[in-house]
Design an enzyme around this catalytic site. Structure first.
Site, short mmCIF file in Angstrom:
data_model
loop_
_atom_site.label_atom_id
_atom_site.label_comp_id
_atom_site.label_asym_id
_atom_site.label_seq_id
_atom_site.Cartn_x
_atom_site.Cartn_y
_atom_site.Cartn_z
N CYS A 1 10.48 -35.35 -17.67
CA CYS A 1 10.39 -34.74 -16.33
C CYS A 1 11.65 -35.02 -15.54
CB CYS A 1 9.23 -35.35 -15.55
SG CYS A 1 7.61 -34.93 -16.19
N TYR B 1 -2.68 -38.38 -18.55
CA TYR B 1 -2.87 -37.08 -17.90
C TYR B 1 -4.19 -36.47 -18.34
CZ TYR B 1 1.84 -38.09 -16.48
OH TYR B 1 2.93 -38.72 -15.93
N ARG C 1 15.32 -42.12 -23.04
CA ARG C 1 16.31 -42.72 -22.12
C ARG C 1 17.70 -42.84 -22.73
NH1 ARG C 1 12.11 -47.36 -20.73
NH2 ARG C 1 11.70 -46.86 -22.92
C1 LIG Z 1 12.85 -39.68 -16.96
C2 LIG Z 1 11.68 -39.66 -17.92
C3 LIG Z 1 10.79 -38.61 -17.88
C4 LIG Z 1 9.74 -38.53 -18.80
N1 LIG Z 1 8.94 -37.44 -18.79
C5 LIG Z 1 8.04 -37.27 -19.80
C6 LIG Z 1 7.38 -36.04 -19.98
O1 LIG Z 1 7.64 -35.05 -19.29
N2 LIG Z 1 6.44 -35.97 -20.96
C7 LIG Z 1 6.18 -37.03 -21.80
O2 LIG Z 1 5.33 -36.92 -22.68
N3 LIG Z 1 6.85 -38.18 -21.66
C8 LIG Z 1 7.79 -38.31 -20.71
N4 LIG Z 1 8.54 -39.45 -20.66
C9 LIG Z 1 8.38 -40.47 -21.72
C10 LIG Z 1 9.41 -40.21 -22.81
O3 LIG Z 1 9.24 -38.93 -23.40
C11 LIG Z 1 9.35 -41.29 -23.89
O4 LIG Z 1 8.10 -41.23 -24.53
C12 LIG Z 1 9.54 -42.69 -23.31
O5 LIG Z 1 10.59 -42.72 -22.37
C13 LIG Z 1 9.85 -43.70 -24.41
O6 LIG Z 1 10.99 -43.31 -25.12
P1 LIG Z 1 12.45 -44.00 -24.88
O7 LIG Z 1 12.29 -45.48 -25.10
O8 LIG Z 1 13.35 -43.33 -25.89
O9 LIG Z 1 12.87 -43.72 -23.46
C14 LIG Z 1 9.57 -39.56 -19.74
C15 LIG Z 1 10.46 -40.64 -19.75
C16 LIG Z 1 11.53 -40.68 -18.88
C17 LIG Z 1 12.50 -41.82 -18.97
#
Ligand SMILES: Cc1cc2nc3c(=O)[nH]c(=O)nc-3n(C[C@H](O)[C@H](O)[C@H](O)COP(=O)(O)O)c2cc1C
Length: 379
Positions: A26, A185, A327
């Protein structure tokens, strides 16, 4: 040289050029659900990241299914037009073979929230809050409003909204669509005993708690043509004894497979703030591995996957077919290029930027010292 991370993969009907997926993220930067210039630069940049699949952020199927006032939606013709413009632009600059997916969902009781940088709490009076919906009238946490328990008409409306949003996504031209069934959700709150206390056919046993999410899944499956990959983001665990367990994820993935779904992404948590989550590199991978081994469904792992060797090992070990990066790719939108370098693989770059390839530019070694990768691993 080849590395598992850079081998192609058939995600149902859609061929991906490698196993790297940009996770949905998001951006809280839309206007009444419409993508704007922020999304244009964001997705055009990610289109060049070197990922096989870029997944567009959680997109609300109805206006009150947004999380914040800034969330993207696919509930109006204006939303559809704005997203079509963005996808076209992203495809225009994408590295060859890059595919695009979208996550569609409904915020449920976590809707009507401030953007993260405004506090991330429930909207207060004067901030244009809206009434949220859920399986049962249980708030997300202290300080969050009591959601309205959905009645039959409300459930039918939301099911239709999922179908209509999926049809819009197909019209826009996405290669893959995934249902957001995780992170607290709406579709997750139906599944979890923590949030679903209904005693009608939409609650009670596991069967009852799964009934609405599966009904939505089935309706969307019917609406999505078989040339588009269809999947879901599901919950590996709620991280509490009384919540969803890994066996629930296996069960749901198996049922989705039977419905004709092509993949799942296994995430965790997001439903109970009291849950203690032991966050460490790749901490959610074991849940994905369990689902993949038990069901044989194409499975994506996510969560603190930041280092190219770590990502490659997850795929090479067979713990997941795909890995998603969130991230780390905001920090380094060329993550895919750098992963290829680290693994000794040749991957395309846009010719305009080809001179930064390590073979052509001695600065590459100075710009990406190993300490930076180590720092990321610790983040
Ligand atoms: C800025 C941001 C927005 C996110 N928005 C969503 C989203 O729209 N849908 C979703 O399923 N997860 C969302 N997440 C979770 C990520 O998709 C991911 O599962 C989570 O950050 C863990 O992965 P990472 O360690 O690579 O960041 C979001 C995470 C971040 C950092």
């Amino acid at each position: 040289m080849t590395a598992a991370l850079f081998t192609p993969f058939d995600l149902g009907p859609v061929r991906l050029s490698n196993r790297i997926v940009i996770a949905p993220m998001c951006q809280y930067s839309a206007h009444d659900g419409c993508m704007g210039d922020w999304h244009l630069q964001h997705l055009m940049s990610l289109a060049m990241s070197g990922a096989g699949l870029v997944v567009v952020e959680a997109t609300a199927v109805e206006r009150l299914g947004r999380i914040t006032h800034g969330c993207v939606g696919l509930y109006s013709d204006d939303n559809e037009r704005a997203m079509a413009r963005t996808l076209l632009a992203a495809r225009g600059v994408a590295l060859p073979g890059t595919r695009f997916g979208i996550q569609i969902g409904h915020s449920g009781r976590k809707g009507s929230a401030q953007r993260p940088w405004e506090g991330g709490k429930a909207l207060r009076e004067g901030e244009d809050p809206w009434a949220t919906v859920a399986p049962s009238p249980l708030p997300y946490d202290d300080g969050w409003p009591l959601p309205n328990a959905l009645d039959e008409a409300g459930l039918a409306r939301i099911e239709r909204a999922f179908v209509e949003a999926a049809k819009r996504a197909v019209r826009i031209g996405f290669d893959a669509i995934e249902l957001h069934m995780a992170h607290g959700y709406l579709l997750h709150t139906f599944q979890s005993p923590l949030s679903n206390r209904r005693d009608d056919r939409w609650g009670g046993s596991r069967e009852g708690r799964l009934a609405f999410p599966l009904q939505v899944a089935e309706a969307v499956r019917r609406a999505v043509p078989d040339y588009v990959a269809l999947g879901a983001r599901i919950t590996g665990t709620d991280w509490t004894e009384d919540g969803l367990q890994p066996e629930d994820a296996v069960d749901l993935a198996g049922r989705l497979k039977e419905l004709g779904f092509d993949f799942v992404c296994v995430s965790t948590g997001g439903i109970a703030l009291k849950a203690r989550i032991p966050v460490s590199p790749g901490y959610q991978v074991p849940f994905a591995a369990k689902v993949r081994r038990a069901t044989g469904l194409a499975t994506r792992a996510v969560g603190l996957i930041v280092d190219p060797h770590q990502a490659n090992d997850i795929v090479a070990r067979g713990d997941a077919d795909l890995i998603a990066i969130a991230r780390a790719v905001l920090d380094d939108p060329r993550w895919g290029w750098h992963a290829a370098e680290a693994l000794g693989v040749d991957t395309p770059r846009p010719p305009q930027y080809a001179r930064v390839a390590p073979a052509l530019w001695p600065g590459a070694a100075l710009a990406r010292p190993p300490e930076r990768a180590a720092l990321r691993q610790r983040a």
